[in-house]
Design a protein around this motif. Structure first.
Motif, mmCIF file in Angstrom:
data_model
loop_
_atom_site.group_PDB
_atom_site.id
_atom_site.type_symbol
_atom_site.label_atom_id
_atom_site.label_comp_id
_atom_site.label_asym_id
_atom_site.label_seq_id
_atom_site.Cartn_x
_atom_site.Cartn_y
_atom_site.Cartn_z
ATOM 1 N N ILE A 1 -11.722 75.078 52.979
ATOM 2 C CA ILE A 1 -10.682 75.679 53.828
ATOM 3 C C ILE A 1 -11.312 76.239 55.098
ATOM 4 O O ILE A 1 -10.801 76.015 56.202
ATOM 5 N N LEU A 2 -12.435 76.917 54.965
ATOM 6 C CA LEU A 2 -13.121 77.449 56.150
ATOM 7 C C LEU A 2 -13.633 76.326 57.040
ATOM 8 O O LEU A 2 -13.592 76.422 58.270
ATOM 9 N N GLN A 3 -14.121 75.252 56.446
ATOM 10 C CA GLN A 3 -14.587 74.110 57.241
ATOM 11 C C GLN A 3 -13.428 73.469 57.993
ATOM 12 O O GLN A 3 -13.573 73.103 59.163
ATOM 13 N N SER A 4 -12.276 73.337 57.342
ATOM 14 C CA SER A 4 -11.123 72.765 58.042
ATOM 15 C C SER A 4 -10.651 73.707 59.153
ATOM 16 O O SER A 4 -10.249 73.245 60.228
ATOM 17 N N GLY B 1 -18.113 63.465 64.637
ATOM 18 C CA GLY B 1 -19.177 63.528 63.630
ATOM 19 C C GLY B 1 -18.843 64.467 62.488
ATOM 20 O O GLY B 1 -18.986 64.114 61.311
ATOM 21 N N LEU B 2 -18.395 65.667 62.830
ATOM 22 C CA LEU B 2 -18.036 66.625 61.782
ATOM 23 C C LEU B 2 -16.809 66.157 61.003
ATOM 24 O O LEU B 2 -16.716 66.372 59.787
ATOM 25 N N GLY B 3 -15.874 65.514 61.704
ATOM 26 C CA GLY B 3 -14.684 64.985 61.036
ATOM 27 C C GLY B 3 -15.037 63.914 60.020
ATOM 28 O O GLY B 3 -14.510 63.901 58.897
ATOM 29 N N TYR C 1 -16.731 65.622 57.066
ATOM 30 C CA TYR C 1 -15.745 66.333 56.252
ATOM 31 C C TYR C 1 -14.915 65.348 55.438
ATOM 32 O O TYR C 1 -14.716 65.531 54.231
ATOM 33 N N ALA C 2 -14.444 64.281 56.090
ATOM 34 C CA ALA C 2 -13.601 63.302 55.401
ATOM 35 C C ALA C 2 -14.367 62.625 54.268
ATOM 36 O O ALA C 2 -13.823 62.435 53.172
ATOM 37 N N ARG C 3 -15.612 62.253 54.514
ATOM 38 C CA ARG C 3 -16.419 61.623 53.452
ATOM 39 C C ARG C 3 -16.625 62.587 52.289
ATOM 40 O O ARG C 3 -16.562 62.197 51.118
ATOM 41 N N THR C 4 -16.855 63.847 52.615
ATOM 42 C CA THR C 4 -17.088 64.848 51.567
ATOM 43 C C THR C 4 -15.848 65.040 50.702
ATOM 44 O O THR C 4 -15.933 64.995 49.470
ATOM 45 N N VAL C 5 -14.700 65.247 51.334
ATOM 46 C CA VAL C 5 -13.493 65.489 50.536
ATOM 47 C C VAL C 5 -13.033 64.204 49.841
ATOM 48 O O VAL C 5 -12.392 64.265 48.791
#
Length: 128
Positions: A71-74, A110-112, A115-119
């Motif tokens: 949630i904090l990352q988003s 890059g961060l997107g 994040y997408a790969r992680t979730v």
């Protein structure tokens, strides 16, 4: 229900990444040196729509109970998006800061993707 919400969260994350790719394409269409007419209004308008996707990402993370870290990352991605939209409107005397707009796009992309790969992986783990 939570598994479905994790799926939605993962898809919204990839939607955020896809929206950034479209946004860069729209910028390229407007660049006069690439054959564009110099009108960035479509790029600008779609850029504001990305904010809705970023907000949806925060809501999806919270609804999926993805955890405080996600949630904090988003929220961080949403915050970076806000900074990104401010950069081109800075005082013309701050052209160096405005020039960070494309750099910000690279960072968001890059961060997107990260994040997408992680979730996406977490979603797959949750459904297994």
């Amino acid at each position: 229900m939570n598994l479905m919400l994790r799926q939605v969260h993962a898809w919204v994350a990839w939607g955020f990444v896809a929206a950034i790719v479209v946004q860069v394409f729209l910028a390229g269409l407007a660049i006069p040196q690439l054959g564009g007419n110099g009108n960035f209004s479509t790029h600008q308008g779609f850029g504001y729509a990305i904010g809705l996707v970023a907000l949806a990402l925060v809501i999806a993370a919270a609804a999926a109970r993805a955890g405080q870290r996600r949630i904090l990352q988003s929220l961080g991605l949403l915050g970076l998006y806000v900074v990104q939209t401010i950069l081109p409107t800075l005082d013309p005397g701050l052209s160096v800061a405005a020039a960070l707009h494309p750099v910000g796009a690279l960072i968001l992309f890059g961060l997107g993707v990260w994040y997408a790969r992680t979730v996406w992986r977490e979603r797959a783990t949750a459904t297994a």
